[in-house]
Design an enzyme around this catalytic site. Structure first.
Site, short mmCIF file in Angstrom:
data_model
loop_
_atom_site.label_atom_id
_atom_site.label_comp_id
_atom_site.label_asym_id
_atom_site.label_seq_id
_atom_site.Cartn_x
_atom_site.Cartn_y
_atom_site.Cartn_z
N HIS A 94 84.86 78.53 31.97
CA HIS A 94 85.29 79.71 31.20
C HIS A 94 84.44 80.93 31.49
O HIS A 94 84.82 82.04 31.12
CB HIS A 94 85.24 79.38 29.70
N ASP A 113 81.72 89.06 31.90
CA ASP A 113 82.49 88.22 30.99
C ASP A 113 83.47 87.40 31.82
O ASP A 113 84.09 87.94 32.74
CB ASP A 113 83.28 89.11 30.01
#
Ligand code: GDG
Length: 500
Positions: free
Chosen positions: A160, A362
């Site tokens: 992720h 991110d």
């Protein structure tokens, strides 16, 4: 239908998962449509494991066709595996913050020990037809450990968080072990194509991995597929059409809101965001009293050293900016150091003229997608998005900024505030078509069908692609916004381009 075994560091009650946000929602949704087992840490700490070699697994009550199987950690395991190797080594390095990494003796050994415990516990529960999907950096070695325990099922891994440039990854003392562990999977899924390129480069540099003609990577005696599957959201859960929302407390006529929602993590670029907002107020005084920045920043990993200063830095910065520009009846920054209820978030997003998402790094940034999906289609707000969020690869119609560049970020606030309604609507429609075109259901379905195909490829000599897999692959090829062509079973399944 084959059972899906999802493994993640943290497992939660399926009802609570639906409220938690992020990927827990996608997992809960997946289990609504497919039988499943969710395996991982239950969030509890026990003084010791009765038998240090036994996995200590607790099987929960089935909800529909799904079951939770969890295990507790000891305080030592939590310190060295979770706070230590996972969050003080892998998290900072993968977010390209080598300066914050703590390469401490003992962290890696315990990381491996906990992964071994997971492997022993899970191997006993796996059924022959299961598809195993392991999530995130806490569990990189788990796939290889399951293979060594004799599990031959399809095993996929999804990361992720971002993959750092190869040079940063190579700084991890155990980089060869991590590389070898990754190559044990049939499929490694990443958030972006930039991550795919970084991982391939790393495998070349670390363990002399080579790209094969069919696009897979060969290293050691394994072949693995590496592809990007950008995590999506359940867009419908946020869409509220033209429905009016209840006014937010403190909303004043003529004052526009900028919203930020980020865990209080150094990767999220919160000090830079506050500084850019302060710079905007200084550079464009005409907008003072007409705009507020509301920043929701739930605390996270407070016992990890690298997180200690962020709270103080933000409190000092918001105090300084509020002191410098605020008036008796106008406070420029509302800084909220706790989480907001999920259904409230949608209203706050919708009531905000700008969504301000400027992480320094991110994996994806789901909040940016949630913000867009919550907008009023007839009068939508504008997302400002960091070029270093994975979402920037898909959300090209946001205002994309470099969060290190205060000038550019401050100017983007002005551009967003001045933007004509017609342009806002056009951008919103294009953004929504991307967000709807590859939502959380498409994300999990495309990962799973690609995983099955990749596992078939592992044993292709004996088993060709089945007709139903062929149909699923062809369907996937027609899915807009699902990047990259697949070449499996000797056939090319070219996915639709990003629609641009
Ligand atoms: C990791 C990667 C990747 C946030 N504050 C509150 C709240 N949230 C929910 C949001 C959203 C989720 O948490 C956060 O997701 P993000 O993607 O923005 O960020 P991370 O937590 O860092 O997640 C990230 C993600 O995994 C998925 O792959 O995108 O890059 O770092 O759903 O809505 N929910 C509630 N109150 C809050 O105050 N209820």
């Amino acid at each position: 239908m084959r059972r899906i075994v999802v493994v993640s560091n943290r497992v939660m009650d399926l009802k609570k998962a639906a409220q938690a946000g992020g990927v827990a929602v996608a997992i809960a949704d997946l289990f609504r449509v497919r039988p499943g087992l969710w395996f991982g840490w239950n969030g509890k700490l026990v003084d010791t494991h009765d038998d240090p070699k036994a996995p200590d697994v607790r099987i929960g009550k089935a909800v529909g066709a799904s079951t939770l199987a969890t295990l507790p950690l000891t305080p030592d395991e939590h310190r060295d595996y979770y706070l230590g190797y996972s969050n003080s080594v892998l998290w900072p390095v993968f977010h390209n913050r080598l300066d914050l990494a703590r390469f401490e003796a003992g962290f890696y050994a315990r990381y491996m020990e906990v992964n071994e415990r997971f492997a022993r516990g899970l191997a006993a529960l796996v059924q022959p037809d299961d598809i195993i999907w392991i999530h995130d950096y806490h569990l990189i070695p788990l796939g290889g450990m399951l293979r060594r325990a004799g599990i031959t099922n399809p095993i996929g891994f999804f990361l992720h968080i971002p993959v750092p440039p190869s040079q940063a990854f190579l700084a991890v003392p155990e980089h060869r072990e991590l590389a070898q562990a990754l190559t044990a999977y049939d499929l490694v899924g990443l958030q972006t194509q930039a991550d795919v390129a970084n991982l391939i480069q790393f495998l070349e540099d670390s363990v002399s991995g080579r790209i094969l003609q069919d696009g897979r990577i060969a290293a050691f005696d394994h072949r693995l597929a590496i592809e990007s599957f950008p995590v999506g959201i359940d867009a419908d859960a946020f869409v509220c059409g033209a429905k009016a929302i209840p006014p937010l407390a403190q909303s004043t006529d003529g004052v526009q809101r900028i919203i930020g929602v980020d865990r209080l993590d150094y990767s999220k670029g919160l000090p830079e965001k506050f500084r850019a907002f302060g710079h905007f107020l200084e550079k464009y005084p005409a907008y003072r009293r007409k705009i507020v920045l509301s920043q929701i920043a739930p605390p996270t990993r407070e016992s990890v050293e690298a997180y200690h200063d962020i709270r103080q830095t933000l409190e000092a910065l918001s105090g300084k900016i509020n002191g410098m520009f605020g008036e008796l009846d106008w406070v420029p920054i509302h800084y909220i150091y706790r989480s907001a209820p999920r259904d409230r978030l949608r209203d706050i997003y919708r009531a905000s003229r700008i969504g301000f998402f400027t992480p320094l790094r991110d994996g994806m940034n789901l909040v940016a997608k949630e913000y867009v999906a919550s907008q009023n289609p007839a009068d939508p707000g504008v997302p400002i998005l960091s070029r270093f969020a994975g979402a920037a690869e898909q959300l090209v119609d946001a205002l994309i900024v470099n969060p290190y560049n205060l000038e550019e970020t401050a100017d983007a606030i002005k551009t967003a505030l001045d933007m004509e309604k017609s342009e806002r609507i056009e951008r919103y429609s294009r953004l929504m078509s991307v967000i709807r075109g590859y939502d959380s259901a498409a994300w999990s379905a495309s990962f799973l069908v690609t995983l099955e195909a990749a596992a078939k490829e592992r044993s292709r000599a004996v088993a060709p692609l089945t007709p139903s897999m062929r149909a699923s692959m062809a369907k996937l090829a027609r899915t807009p916004h699902a990047p990259i062509a697949l070449k499996l079973g000797g056939q090319v399944f070219k996915r639709a381009s990003n629609g641009k």
